[in-house]
Design a protein around this motif. Structure first.
Motif, mmCIF file in Angstrom:
data_model
loop_
_atom_site.group_PDB
_atom_site.id
_atom_site.type_symbol
_atom_site.label_atom_id
_atom_site.label_comp_id
_atom_site.label_asym_id
_atom_site.label_seq_id
_atom_site.Cartn_x
_atom_site.Cartn_y
_atom_site.Cartn_z
ATOM 1 N N HIS A 159 10.018 -0.680 -10.024
ATOM 2 C CA HIS A 159 9.804 -1.824 -9.013
ATOM 3 C C HIS A 159 8.750 -2.759 -10.715
ATOM 4 O O HIS A 159 8.713 -2.147 -10.850
ATOM 5 C CB HIS A 159 8.535 -0.649 -8.850
ATOM 6 C CG HIS A 159 7.147 -1.604 -8.213
ATOM 7 N ND1 HIS A 159 5.708 -1.688 -8.303
ATOM 8 C CD2 HIS A 159 7.666 -2.465 -6.595
ATOM 9 C CE1 HIS A 159 5.636 -2.216 -6.894
ATOM 10 N NE2 HIS A 159 6.243 -2.538 -6.741
ATOM 11 N N HIS B 256 -1.236 -6.077 1.292
ATOM 12 C CA HIS B 256 -1.521 -6.343 -0.277
ATOM 13 C C HIS B 256 -0.583 -7.022 -1.141
ATOM 14 O O HIS B 256 0.324 -7.812 -0.094
ATOM 15 C CB HIS B 256 -0.373 -4.879 -1.154
ATOM 16 C CG HIS B 256 0.907 -4.629 -1.103
ATOM 17 N ND1 HIS B 256 1.721 -4.900 0.548
ATOM 18 C CD2 HIS B 256 1.723 -4.966 -1.556
ATOM 19 C CE1 HIS B 256 3.152 -4.323 0.029
ATOM 20 N NE2 HIS B 256 2.844 -4.680 -1.984
ATOM 21 N N ARG C 46 10.565 4.369 -8.798
ATOM 22 C CA ARG C 46 10.198 5.477 -8.277
ATOM 23 C C ARG C 46 10.538 5.022 -7.384
ATOM 24 O O ARG C 46 11.463 4.253 -6.381
ATOM 25 C CB ARG C 46 8.229 4.284 -8.174
ATOM 26 C CG ARG C 46 8.128 2.793 -6.894
ATOM 27 C CD ARG C 46 7.418 2.052 -6.498
ATOM 28 N NE ARG C 46 8.089 1.026 -5.773
ATOM 29 C CZ ARG C 46 6.791 0.362 -4.571
ATOM 30 N NH1 ARG C 46 5.822 0.129 -5.121
ATOM 31 N NH2 ARG C 46 7.636 -0.354 -4.353
ATOM 32 N N ASP D 226 1.318 -4.116 -7.349
ATOM 33 C CA ASP D 226 1.493 -3.638 -6.182
ATOM 34 C C ASP D 226 -0.622 -4.301 -5.488
ATOM 35 O O ASP D 226 -1.081 -2.333 -6.348
ATOM 36 C CB ASP D 226 1.910 -2.446 -4.824
ATOM 37 C CG ASP D 226 2.725 -3.001 -4.400
ATOM 38 O OD1 ASP D 226 3.449 -4.127 -4.646
ATOM 39 O OD2 ASP D 226 4.051 -2.336 -4.223
ATOM 40 N N HIS E 87 1.810 -8.139 -4.283
ATOM 41 C CA HIS E 87 3.461 -7.763 -4.341
ATOM 42 C C HIS E 87 2.894 -8.677 -5.822
ATOM 43 O O HIS E 87 3.614 -10.283 -5.599
ATOM 44 C CB HIS E 87 4.135 -7.866 -4.350
ATOM 45 C CG HIS E 87 5.723 -7.087 -5.178
ATOM 46 N ND1 HIS E 87 5.799 -6.094 -6.047
ATOM 47 C CD2 HIS E 87 6.476 -8.235 -5.832
ATOM 48 C CE1 HIS E 87 6.499 -6.500 -6.476
ATOM 49 N NE2 HIS E 87 7.103 -7.312 -7.039
HETATM 50 ZN ZN LIG Z 1 5.758 -4.036 -5.052
#
Ligand SMILES: [Zn+2]
Length: 288
Positions: free
Chosen positions: A191, A270, A180, A195, A272
């Motif tokens: 990635h 957030h 991404r 997330d 990960h």
């Molecule tokens: Zn992430």
């Protein structure tokens, strides 16, 4: 000259008395005959009773023999039943093995297990002994097999406990696993996790049993926790606001690990979340 006896017979009433001359030899002959027939009679009587006794004993033996025959027949039937049960058991065992690991061979899968109905005559003691021996062997093998099945189950259970399962926190997916554009540079970049957007302070929990191998702060990941689950599995929780475990802490699936935050290189609160298998990041969505 031969000696003689005179035998006299004298009646009660006034009848005439009689006399008789008897030689010695004649008297002895009579005696001999009497003795001989006496002992003959005795022998016959003794023999008769002995015969009676023997007959009784024989009848008793006949009864016992027939009883033992019945018992042996029953024993043989019981053995046959046990054989059948062993077959059923080994069948169930094989099916269980198949469901755990289709490639796993049953060590007890030998001809003894399929013995089944072997018709043995009750008088055939050797046959019975053979049946017992083969049953014993079958039981030993079955025991071995059961132990193996138990180990397989334990392994499977451990693997299940070590495999990441479910969501590590309550939130919604905002970014997926894969290539991404970087939110910072705009470059296309891999990635390596998911997330999950959530409010700061939302609890993050372990997705499998394991040991915390990292509980620290890094420039990119911020406050990060890594858990080793064994079987090559590791999970990573990054950008936390707070870490609730230490390196070396043993955790169970569902145990609190950290709280969601915005630490490190992050553009909002957030989590990960990464799952690594043998060091290689894999798509965590498969494990949610
Ligand atoms: Zn992430």
């Amino acid at each position: 000259m031969s000696r003689r006896f005179t035998l006299m017979y004298i009646p009660d009433s006034g009848k005439k008395a009689r006399r008789m001359l008897v030689s010695h030899r004649f008297l002895y002959s009579i005696l001999a005959v009497v003795l001989l027939s006496g002992s003959l009679m005795g022998w016959v009587v003794v023999d008769y009773y002995k015969l009676q006794f023997d007959q009784q004993h024989f009848n008793q033996l006949l009864v016992e023999n027939s009883e033992q025959r019945q018992q042996l027949k029953q024993l043989s039937r019981d053995l046959d039943g046990l054989h059948r049960e062993m077959v059923v058991l080994s069948d169930a065992d094989a099916r269980m093995r198949g469901s755990i690991d289709p490639d796993n061979e049953d060590p007890a899968n030998l001809p003894v297990a399929i013995g089944g109905a072997i018709d043995i005559r009750p008088e055939d003691m050797t046959g019975l002994q053979q049946q017992i021996n083969s049953l014993r062997l079958a039981i030993d093998l079955r025991r071995e097999s059961q132990e193996e099945v138990r180990d397989l189950l334990n392994d499977k259970h451990s693997l299940a406990l070590a495999t990441p399962t479910g969501w590590p926190t309550k939130g919604w997916l905002t970014s997926y696993f894969g290539v991404r554009p970087s939110p910072y540079t705009g470059e296309r970049k891999m990635h390596e996790g998911l997330d999950i957007a959530a409010n700061t302070g939302t609890l993050v929990t372990a997705t499998a049993d394991g040991i915390v191998v990292k509980a620290t702060t890094e420039s990119g990941f911020g406050k990060v926790v890594m858990i080793d689950h064994g079987y090559g599995y590791r999970t990573v929780f990054a950008h936390n606001s707070k870490i609730l475990v230490k390196t070396g802490t043993r955790v169970k699936r569902g145990d609190k690990v950290s709280e969601v935050g915005n630490t490190g290189r992050s553009t909002g609160s957030h989590l990960h979340y990464e799952v690594r298998l043998n060091g290689v990041p894999v798509n965590p969505r498969k494990f949610l």
